[in-house]
Design a protein around this motif. Sequence first.
Motif, PDB file in Angstrom:
ATOM      1  N   PRO A  68       0.809  -1.214   0.000  1.00  0.00           N
ATOM      2  CA  PRO A  68       0.000   0.000   0.000  1.00  0.00           C
ATOM      3  C   PRO A  68       0.847   1.271   0.000  1.00  0.00           C
ATOM      4  N   HIS A  69       0.152   2.417  -0.092  1.00  0.00           N
ATOM      5  CA  HIS A  69       0.820   3.714  -0.075  1.00  0.00           C
ATOM      6  C   HIS A  69       1.627   3.921   1.211  1.00  0.00           C
ATOM      7  N   SER A  70       2.724   4.634   1.085  1.00  0.00           N
ATOM      8  CA  SER A  70       3.476   5.105   2.251  1.00  0.00           C
ATOM      9  C   SER A  70       4.242   6.362   1.860  1.00  0.00           C
ATOM     10  N   ARG A  71       4.619   7.144   2.853  1.00  0.00           N
ATOM     11  CA  ARG A  71       5.365   8.375   2.602  1.00  0.00           C
ATOM     12  C   ARG A  71       6.857   8.071   2.499  1.00  0.00           C
ATOM     13  N   VAL A  72       7.507   8.743   1.565  1.00  0.00           N
ATOM     14  CA  VAL A  72       8.948   8.647   1.369  1.00  0.00           C
ATOM     15  C   VAL A  72       9.532  10.015   1.712  1.00  0.00           C
ATOM     16  N   LYS A  73      10.427  10.033   2.709  1.00  0.00           N
ATOM     17  CA  LYS A  73      11.011  11.287   3.170  1.00  0.00           C
ATOM     18  C   LYS A  73      12.531  11.180   3.143  1.00  0.00           C
ATOM     19  N   GLY A  74      13.203  12.319   3.078  1.00  0.00           N
ATOM     20  CA  GLY A  74      14.652  12.284   3.164  1.00  0.00           C
ATOM     21  C   GLY A  74      15.312  13.495   2.569  1.00  0.00           C
ATOM     22  N   GLU A  75      16.595  13.335   2.234  1.00  0.00           N
ATOM     23  CA  GLU A  75      17.417  14.405   1.689  1.00  0.00           C
ATOM     24  C   GLU A  75      18.101  13.920   0.417  1.00  0.00           C
ATOM     25  N   TYR A  76      18.085  14.749  -0.614  1.00  0.00           N
ATOM     26  CA  TYR A  76      18.847  14.450  -1.814  1.00  0.00           C
ATOM     27  C   TYR A  76      20.323  14.717  -1.572  1.00  0.00           C
ATOM     28  N   GLY A  77      21.182  14.037  -2.326  1.00  0.00           N
ATOM     29  CA  GLY A  77      22.612  14.327  -2.268  1.00  0.00           C
ATOM     30  C   GLY A  77      22.930  15.693  -2.854  1.00  0.00           C
ATOM     31  N   SER A  78      24.080  16.224  -2.524  1.00  0.00           N
ATOM     32  CA  SER A  78      24.454  17.563  -2.962  1.00  0.00           C
ATOM     33  C   SER A  78      24.648  17.656  -4.469  1.00  0.00           C
ATOM     34  N   GLY A  79      24.848  16.494  -5.142  1.00  0.00           N
ATOM     35  CA  GLY A  79      25.098  16.522  -6.578  1.00  0.00           C
ATOM     36  C   GLY A  79      23.850  16.479  -7.432  1.00  0.00           C
ATOM     37  N   THR A  80      22.646  16.481  -6.839  1.00  0.00           N
ATOM     38  CA  THR A  80      21.419  16.386  -7.617  1.00  0.00           C
ATOM     39  C   THR A  80      20.947  17.758  -8.055  1.00  0.00           C
ATOM     40  N   ASN A  81      19.920  17.755  -8.905  1.00  0.00           N
ATOM     41  CA  ASN A  81      19.315  19.002  -9.369  1.00  0.00           C
ATOM     42  C   ASN A  81      18.056  19.342  -8.585  1.00  0.00           C
ATOM     43  N   GLN A  82      17.855  18.698  -7.427  1.00  0.00           N
ATOM     44  CA  GLN A  82      16.628  18.857  -6.669  1.00  0.00           C
ATOM     45  C   GLN A  82      16.846  19.797  -5.480  1.00  0.00           C
TER      46      GLN A  82
END
Length: 232
Positions: A46-60
Amino acid sequence: MTLTPASRRLRPALLRASVFALAAALATPAAAELELSFYGGWQTSPHSRVKGEYGSGTNQSSTFDDLIGWDGKSFAMPPYYGVRATWWRNEAWGFGVEFSHDKAYAPEGEMAAAGFERLEFTDGHNIITANVSRRWLEAWGSATPYVSAGLGFAMPHVDVTPVGGEHTYGYQVTGPAARLTAGVNYPLNDRWSVFTEYQFTWSDNSADLDGGGSLDTTLYTNALNLGVGFKF
């Protein structure tokens, strides 16, 4: 197989309980009856939330918090399956260990909206538990209903790529896990049997991302299993 530092973030109390339960099951002496069970079936997540931090090399932007409606894709390679060993101490109670190769794919649209090119636990979302089992011999004629509950840990194959980031691809110990099962066993002869069952798993996962960053999610699975058992 390479384990990453994600294991350091396991919740201490639950991890200690899981390790103790697994050790207790493994230390259980050989009993009058050992049963090996092998199963496959239809598994969903089922659905669940995904949380966290992108790495410094991403475009996000630096963090993410998104709801993902996971796909199980039980019969896509590698397929969903499981195996367990149960030492029946008497006609009613048993102890054992179990491994299930569960799966969770993020749908393409939700994955892209969350800023990922890949987001899955499919080789697989492996759940390892120590179980306590209860059965009722001949309660329904020759059929035997049973239930079991287990504590352990999750060791998924993390396959994650943020947009513009590095590809995380490997096994990690990501957190504690639990399992509940209820089913019916039908004997074919003194050694062989077939069974059908419902199984639920829960796991609290914290994965490290290559190139920096992390991903946290609680994964649930529901499965309808068919299997075969063999007694020693």
